[in-house]
Design an enzyme around this catalytic site. Structure first.
Site, mmCIF file in Angstrom:
data_model
loop_
_atom_site.group_PDB
_atom_site.id
_atom_site.type_symbol
_atom_site.label_atom_id
_atom_site.label_comp_id
_atom_site.label_asym_id
_atom_site.label_seq_id
_atom_site.Cartn_x
_atom_site.Cartn_y
_atom_site.Cartn_z
ATOM 1 N N HIS A 62 20.433 -29.472 22.081
ATOM 2 C CA HIS A 62 20.926 -28.248 22.708
ATOM 3 C C HIS A 62 22.448 -28.296 22.720
ATOM 4 O O HIS A 62 23.048 -29.375 22.724
ATOM 5 C CB HIS A 62 20.398 -28.137 24.133
ATOM 6 C CG HIS A 62 18.921 -27.924 24.207
ATOM 7 N ND1 HIS A 62 18.312 -27.411 25.322
ATOM 8 C CD2 HIS A 62 17.926 -28.155 23.322
ATOM 9 C CE1 HIS A 62 17.008 -27.329 25.128
ATOM 10 N NE2 HIS A 62 16.751 -27.785 23.913
ATOM 11 N N GLU A 64 24.650 -27.867 25.002
ATOM 12 C CA GLU A 64 25.221 -28.621 26.114
ATOM 13 C C GLU A 64 25.111 -30.126 25.868
ATOM 14 O O GLU A 64 26.054 -30.874 26.121
ATOM 15 C CB GLU A 64 24.505 -28.263 27.423
ATOM 16 C CG GLU A 64 24.638 -26.812 27.827
ATOM 17 C CD GLU A 64 23.540 -25.907 27.278
ATOM 18 O OE1 GLU A 64 23.315 -24.844 27.873
ATOM 19 O OE2 GLU A 64 22.914 -26.237 26.239
ATOM 20 N N CYS A 91 19.176 -25.114 30.544
ATOM 21 C CA CYS A 91 17.762 -25.380 30.805
ATOM 22 C C CYS A 91 17.634 -26.702 31.566
ATOM 23 O O CYS A 91 18.618 -27.432 31.738
ATOM 24 C CB CYS A 91 17.006 -25.440 29.485
ATOM 25 S SG CYS A 91 17.339 -26.939 28.526
ATOM 26 N N CYS A 94 19.207 -29.720 29.813
ATOM 27 C CA CYS A 94 20.673 -29.747 29.828
ATOM 28 C C CYS A 94 21.220 -30.049 31.219
ATOM 29 O O CYS A 94 22.220 -30.759 31.353
ATOM 30 C CB CYS A 94 21.213 -28.432 29.296
ATOM 31 S SG CYS A 94 20.748 -28.188 27.557
#
Length: 168
Positions: A62, A64, A91, A94
């Site tokens: 992801h 992040e 999410c 993250c």
């Protein structure tokens, strides 16, 4: 006082969120997901990340997490005082990565409803963590079972006895 009822963002937050959104838009054009992130360290250095899940076949890549990995590679795994700026609400994966990295604050632009409207609906994951993985409803998403084995304590014994360990 501004006419809008919205508070005025500090310039650094606005700048990094704008950059995270730019990264997300550019990533779509490059075949990636619509997510971008920036980690800002207390010393002013920044590290960027774009969602690389489909490009790298890595479900943990992801934006992040990619940005946190880059910052940690440069500054060490303890990012105390750093800020994470994301194009979209992080999410649970993250958020967990930010917690483990000791990130000091998280700022995001779009929210989870915006993501869901575009086909990125993580509602089941948020529910999983909000109800607790051990609950009957949540366990149907991903059953997690503890199994006692005789050697289960050995890694922690090795850790406590190892004089050269790096505390975290």
């Amino acid at each position: 006082m501004p006419e809008s009822s919205q508070p005025t963002l500090p310039a650094v937050v606005e700048r990094h969120l704008a950059r995270a959104v730019e990264l997300a838009v550019a990533n779509v054009a490059e075949g990636g997901g619509p997510f971008g992130a920036v980690v800002g360290l207390p010393d002013g250095r920044t590290f960027e990340g774009q969602n690389r899940v489909t490009r790298d076949n890595d479900p943990t890549a992801h934006a992040e997490v990619v940005a946190i990995r880059a910052a940690a590679a440069a500054a060490g795994f303890d990012l105390t005082g750093a800020a994470l700026y994301a194009s979209c609400e992080p999410c649970p994966l993250c958020v967990s990565a930010a917690l483990w990295a000791r990130i000091g604050s998280v700022h995001y632009a779009a929210d989870r409803q915006d993501a869901a409207a575009a086909g990125f609906d993580d509602a089941a994951f948020y529910e999983y963590f909000s109800t607790g993985a051990a609950d009957a409803g949540a366990s149907s998403l991903l059953p997690i079972t503890r199994t006692v084995v005789p050697t289960q304590g050995r890694p922690f014994t090795a850790w406590t006895e190892f004089a050269g360990r790096a505390e975290y």
